[in-house]
Design an enzyme around this catalytic site. Structure first.
Site, short mmCIF file in Angstrom:
data_model
loop_
_atom_site.label_atom_id
_atom_site.label_comp_id
_atom_site.label_asym_id
_atom_site.label_seq_id
_atom_site.Cartn_x
_atom_site.Cartn_y
_atom_site.Cartn_z
CB SER A 75 -3.13 -11.87 6.72
OG SER A 75 -3.87 -10.72 6.89
CG HIS A 111 1.18 -9.48 5.08
ND1 HIS A 111 2.09 -8.48 5.30
CD2 HIS A 111 -0.03 -8.94 5.47
CE1 HIS A 111 1.30 -7.53 5.67
NE2 HIS A 111 0.16 -7.65 6.01
CE1 TYR A 141 1.98 -3.92 7.61
CE2 TYR A 141 1.87 -4.54 10.03
CZ TYR A 141 1.32 -4.69 8.79
OH TYR A 141 0.26 -5.21 8.74
CD GLN A 179 -3.35 -9.25 11.42
OE1 GLN A 179 -2.97 -8.23 10.69
NE2 GLN A 179 -2.29 -9.85 12.29
N1 NAP Z 1 -3.21 -8.14 7.59
C1 NAP Z 1 -3.02 -7.04 7.33
O1 NAP Z 1 -3.10 -7.05 5.93
C2 NAP Z 1 -3.31 -5.96 8.04
C3 NAP Z 1 -3.76 -4.62 7.25
C4 NAP Z 1 -3.69 -3.45 7.93
C5 NAP Z 1 -3.58 -3.41 9.15
N2 NAP Z 1 -2.97 -4.55 9.85
C6 NAP Z 1 -2.61 -4.48 11.33
O2 NAP Z 1 -3.52 -4.04 12.12
C7 NAP Z 1 -3.18 -3.05 12.97
C8 NAP Z 1 -4.32 -1.63 12.95
O3 NAP Z 1 -4.69 -1.46 11.77
P1 NAP Z 1 -5.30 0.01 11.41
O4 NAP Z 1 -4.45 0.83 11.73
O5 NAP Z 1 -5.69 -0.09 9.94
O6 NAP Z 1 -6.59 0.14 12.28
P2 NAP Z 1 -7.41 0.61 13.17
O7 NAP Z 1 -7.12 0.47 14.56
O8 NAP Z 1 -8.98 0.66 12.63
O9 NAP Z 1 -6.82 2.30 12.98
C9 NAP Z 1 -5.94 2.87 13.62
C10 NAP Z 1 -5.92 4.43 13.44
O10 NAP Z 1 -7.49 4.84 14.00
C11 NAP Z 1 -7.45 6.26 14.73
N3 NAP Z 1 -7.55 5.73 16.09
C12 NAP Z 1 -7.01 4.65 16.84
N4 NAP Z 1 -7.52 4.66 18.13
C13 NAP Z 1 -8.52 5.92 17.97
C14 NAP Z 1 -9.04 6.42 18.95
N5 NAP Z 1 -9.21 5.98 20.19
N6 NAP Z 1 -9.81 7.48 18.78
C15 NAP Z 1 -9.80 7.90 17.43
N7 NAP Z 1 -8.96 7.64 16.58
C16 NAP Z 1 -8.32 6.39 16.78
C17 NAP Z 1 -5.94 6.46 14.69
O11 NAP Z 1 -5.75 7.39 13.51
P3 NAP Z 1 -4.74 8.81 13.44
O12 NAP Z 1 -3.61 8.09 13.74
O13 NAP Z 1 -5.11 9.26 12.13
O14 NAP Z 1 -5.48 9.51 14.50
C18 NAP Z 1 -5.06 5.25 14.21
O15 NAP Z 1 -3.99 5.48 13.43
C19 NAP Z 1 -2.13 -2.46 12.04
O16 NAP Z 1 -0.95 -1.57 13.05
C20 NAP Z 1 -1.47 -3.66 11.60
O17 NAP Z 1 -0.57 -4.33 12.59
C21 NAP Z 1 -3.09 -5.70 9.29
#
Ligand code: NAP
Length: 327
Positions: A166, A136, A56, A192
């Site tokens: 994951s 991952h 990341y 995950q």
């Molecule tokens: N294992 C894997 O392959 C994998 C893949 C993806 C992610 N991940 C992990 O999962 C974590 C979360 O993933 P994600 O960022 O894809 O998911 P998410 O939590 O579904 O989306 C986060 C985004 O949603 C918006 N958001 C969050 N809270 C909000 C709220 N209360 N109101 C409105 N919008 C909100 C923001 O967008 P804006 O910033 O545009 O406002 C934020 O950046 C990552 O940080 C990572 O650690 C793992």
């Protein structure tokens, strides 16, 4: 804040908050000041389960990643953070060269990569021990026994606590766990996968998965969780990357007849509880009978506040039943 146990062995299992914090974009798209403010507020509210990866966020600047782990290392040092905060990281999907990606040029899961990449992650994070280390993505080019033994060696040496996995097919996860169990070695205990209330089509091929997505928690994974009490699902992208708030962000694989009734149920429960749809999703995931820990990202403290309150929201049995049944 409520807590849940991940892992089973008395020496490695941990009590973690039911809302995990995604640090994927910290140090790249989210600047240091904002990232530190989000981390501080999360810990102040009782959160203790932070997620990152050695890759990341390589796609932001076309490099190989590491900015998120480095930022967490600086935050840990500046705040004097110790063992009380569980930081999970991942290896296997770091691109081997700048300008490439985990699709065409991943580091993979050989014993050598596991040893060396875990060491680099410990350096960036500034820790002696990685609390939870995930594979991952899958690496079909390396015998699974080598991967299983590679991870187990780090656990035996004490540089890794728990193991997770994951984005792999369930048959591969089960096979790896069976190899580990037969050899008396620690296996994956934390899964995950992407999971939210809306469900995607799983048969849509992409660059990574020509037979259809393996990154989403589908029926096989949920059945596996039900059958194996040792396992926990850490649900990534629970807020569909902001799509509940910005419907134009909903990915194409959610465009199917099952989506409108699920959305209608979410909106109905949101109206009844006075909560937002995001909060209903997080409450539904974290308070159900299956061990699911939503892993939400966020780019501001205001978003985090909304998400923290979601993890505290209690749904009635009737609300939960309607959310479960909608399809
Ligand atoms: N294992 C894997 O392959 C994998 C893949 C993806 C992610 N991940 C992990 O999962 C974590 C979360 O993933 P994600 O960022 O894809 O998911 P998410 O939590 O579904 O989306 C986060 C985004 O949603 C918006 N958001 C969050 N809270 C909000 C709220 N209360 N109101 C409105 N919008 C909100 C923001 O967008 P804006 O910033 O545009 O406002 C934020 O950046 C990552 O940080 C990572 O650690 C793992």
């Amino acid at each position: 804040m409520k807590y849940r146990t991940i892992g089973t062995a008395p020496e490695s299992r941990r009590e973690v908050s039911v809302l995990a914090l995604g640090a994927m974009l910290f140090g790249s798209r989210t600047d240091e000041k904002t990232s530190f403010a989000i981390l501080d507020r999360y810990v102040e509210a009782g959160g203790n389960f932070i997620d990152t990866s050695d890759n990341y966020a390589f796609w932001v600047d076309g490099g190989q990643g590491g900015q998120s782990e480095e930022l967490l290392g600086r935050w840990r040092r500046s705040r004097g953070v110790g063992d009380e905060i569980v930081i999970a990281t991942k290896l296997g999907a770091r691109p081997l060269a700048p300008g490439t990606s985990y699709i065409d040029n991943p580091e993979g899961l050989s014993a050598k990569v596991i040893r060396e990449s875990a060491e680099r992650s410990r350096e960036r994070l500034g820790v002696d021990k990685l609390d939870l280390l995930y594979a991952h993505i899958d690496d079909p080019t390396v015998p699974q026994r080598e991967t299983v033994e590679g991870f187990a060696e780090l656990v035996a040496e004490g540089t890794v606590g728990l193991l997770g996995v994951s984005n792999q097919a369930m048959w591969r996860v089960e096979r790896a766990r069976a190899i580990a169990a037969a050899a008396g070695l620690p296996g994956y205990e934390v899964l995950q996968y992407a999971h939210s209330h809306l469900r995607p089509r799983l048969d849509v091929p992409d660059d990574m998965f020509p037979d259809g997505s393996l990154g989403h928690a589908g029926p096989e994974l949920l059945g596996y969780l039900r059958a194996e009490p040792a396992l926990t699902l850490v649900a990534y992208s629970p807020l569909l990357r902001g799509a509940y708030t910005h419907p134009d962000r909903l990915p194409a694989d959610f465009d199917h007849p099952g989506t409108p009734p699920r959305l209608a149920a979410l909106h109905e429960v949101a109206r009844e509880t006075g909560a937002t749809v995001n909060q209903v999703v997080l409450a539904w995931q974290s308070g159900g009978e299956l061990p699911i820990i939503p892993l939400a990202g966020g780019s501001s403290v205001a978003q985090l506040e909304e998400n923290l309150a979601g993890a505290d929201l209690e749904l009635t049995a009737d609300q939960r039943a309607r959310l479960d049944a909608a399809h």
